[in-house]
Scaffold this active site. Sequence first.
Site, PDB file in Angstrom:
ATOM      1  N   ASP A 223      36.156 -53.564  20.042  1.00  0.00           N
ATOM      2  CA  ASP A 223      37.350 -54.317  19.693  1.00  0.00           C
ATOM      3  C   ASP A 223      36.877 -55.704  19.251  1.00  0.00           C
ATOM      4  O   ASP A 223      35.744 -56.110  19.503  1.00  0.00           O
ATOM      5  CB  ASP A 223      38.328 -54.383  20.885  1.00  0.00           C
ATOM      6  CG  ASP A 223      39.752 -54.689  20.410  1.00  0.00           C
ATOM      7  OD1 ASP A 223      39.910 -55.188  19.262  1.00  0.00           O
ATOM      8  OD2 ASP A 223      40.708 -54.443  21.162  1.00  0.00           O
TER       9      ASP A 223
HETATM   10  C1  BGC Z   1      43.268 -55.551  18.956  1.00  0.00           C
HETATM   11  C2  BGC Z   1      42.967 -54.278  18.196  1.00  0.00           C
HETATM   12  C3  BGC Z   1      42.976 -54.591  16.716  1.00  0.00           C
HETATM   13  C4  BGC Z   1      41.944 -55.676  16.443  1.00  0.00           C
HETATM   14  C5  BGC Z   1      41.825 -56.058  14.978  1.00  0.00           C
HETATM   15  C6  BGC Z   1      42.346 -56.689  18.558  1.00  0.00           C
HETATM   16  O1  BGC Z   1      42.753 -57.881  19.123  1.00  0.00           O
HETATM   17  O2  BGC Z   1      43.151 -55.305  20.345  1.00  0.00           O
HETATM   18  O3  BGC Z   1      43.930 -53.301  18.499  1.00  0.00           O
HETATM   19  O4  BGC Z   1      42.722 -53.426  15.977  1.00  0.00           O
HETATM   20  O5  BGC Z   1      42.314 -56.843  17.172  1.00  0.00           O
HETATM   21  O6  BGC Z   1      42.926 -56.761  14.544  1.00  0.00           O
END
Ligand code: BGC
Length: 660
Positions: A223
Amino acid sequence: MVKDIVSKLTFGQKARLLTYYELLDTVEDKEAGIPKIVMADGPHGVRPLRGTPKHIKGGSTAFPTASALSATWNLDMAYKTGAGIARDCLAQGVDVILGPGTNIKRSPLCGRNFEYFSEDPVLSGEISAAYIRGVEDQGVGTSLKHFALNNQETARTLINVEVDERTLREIYLKPFEIAVKKGKPATVMAAYNKALGTYCSQNKKLFDILRNEWNYEGAIISDWTAVRDVPAAFAAGLNLQMPTNKKIEEDLKRGIEEGVITQEQIDKDVEKFLEFVFALHHAPKCEEEFSREGQHEDAYEVACEAITLLKNENNILPVTKEKYRKIYVLGGWAEKPQIMGGGSSIVFTKDEMIDSPLCEIRKAAGDDMEVIYDKCYSEPDYANLGATTITARAAVKDCTDDDLVVCFVSSVCAETEGLDRYHIHFENYIDEIIRVISIKCKNVVVVMQTGTCYVPYRWDKKAGAIVQMWLSGEAGGKAIADVLFGKVNPSGKLAETFPTRLRDDMEHIGLGDSITYKEKLEVGYRYYDRHTDQIWYPFGHGLSYTSFAYTGLEAKTTGDHVSLRFDITNTGDVAGKEVAQIYIGKKESAFDRPVKELKAFTKVEIAPGETKAVSVEIPLSDLACYDVAGSEWTVEKGEYQVFVGASAQDIRLSDNLYVK
Ligand code: BGC
């Protein structure tokens, strides 16, 4: 081929491949013949990126959010959503959509519940797998997230989750297991939090389960900014650090010097990453011509199947001109609906693509009925709460018993990534207004535009009908009008229990460094089955404008399967779709078990008066419990109980089953 390429790369080239070049693209290495991959959020539509083609009129398609999608209990709808989103990806040059979110809804307070499917692992896993196939069959990749135990937003980058091994396997990993095995996502995204003491992005135990037990062959990505210890993450088997790490070469060199990671492991990580890049780069892309109107139509169909009729006393719905003279439509959300939640899943669709429930209600009413709209409440106005209530009263002052009042209510941004809810209620002013209206008016319908459960104070007994509209994307406005007027017979069912109050036997949101899931397997209906007094509407509940009778259950084990058959008859006078749910329990067991657990479900469309035979096959292995002592899944022998229900609390047929 991939091994060849890797053998020719310098250490620096390899290291740079293992992180994003910029926020959006992986590294392109023209010299080495390595193309770049573009990713985008996800999961309910494409979030516009730098370089998004301006020619896409209407912007990205906003599909119903995950909690609405699971309320369809229809794998075709999940596939359709995935395929639709993939078409948007192709039109915008996106190779991977960052979704679906497949975490279990452990507590109703989790701010991202609208982005997750269910409290049940089988429903979550099956819907997730169908969505993934829908995307990947068009040549676009997915990112199954957030692996694992990311069940709260508060302190999500710090919190450690402790859970016993059996619960981990049977509840929290199960949906990922189903999605990985049946969906085969191009990537899996490691979560922010720690699981059992180790950050998920460097969690060898989780990665080994993924690779060695589930035979996952795609790439593991982190993530955004979730990697804390770069060498440890790549040593555990991460294949891509998101978003950018400008010092990755240094970090990995240090890791080698300190003996945390080997050159061989780095090569393996790069190979896996390249396999993923090439697989997607060469994947056959969908040929279909992109039609923004067609996309909208798909979003409409999914929204129609998601809308869940919770209550319909005295057949107050559907609306007909024989029943009502005038329709009062109240609340700002009738005009401007809440179609999605907040955070990275926001889809920038264009305003002209968003169906307004009010306009659609006006169209459906035509010349037959007068429609009177009053915004009278929308955003909270605490200073003027009294005045808002007075406005509401004024809005319905001429309402008679021949009229219908439809109140749209929403949650005013309480559902978002990054935050959890404090309670499961609407803002007080909403409850008060609906209460005031339902005292004055006889026929009141409340439409809830929310992505998860909200429990009303003081009006739920008075409202004649309650409709869970969900956060149902850009076409939800037409879908809700069509459901209210009976053009569409509602067939959504809750994928999560709506309780009367927040249960007080568990820690919902960890506020310190760590949280322990002491309730173990007792998540959702697995708990409420023993505490039925705390249920407002049970898991699996949803009404129709017709009725269904279940008869003739036969259950037997044949070979390595459980075979079930039963009949469902549409006993009403309109066509409808019914979701039959198959739960299995075992009273005599060496394991401490919930009363029953969902093992399969099916949705059937039945004409009035028609009887349809339903056959369901469940692999015996799906009856297994995780035996911690032996570190293996075990199917116990002996007698099991099979329950076929219209909801977890509306069991229509039951039988015993013997496993030899
Ligand atoms: C979120 C993800 C997301 C990623 C990219 C993160 O903060 O938890 O679900 O895909 O950001 O935006």
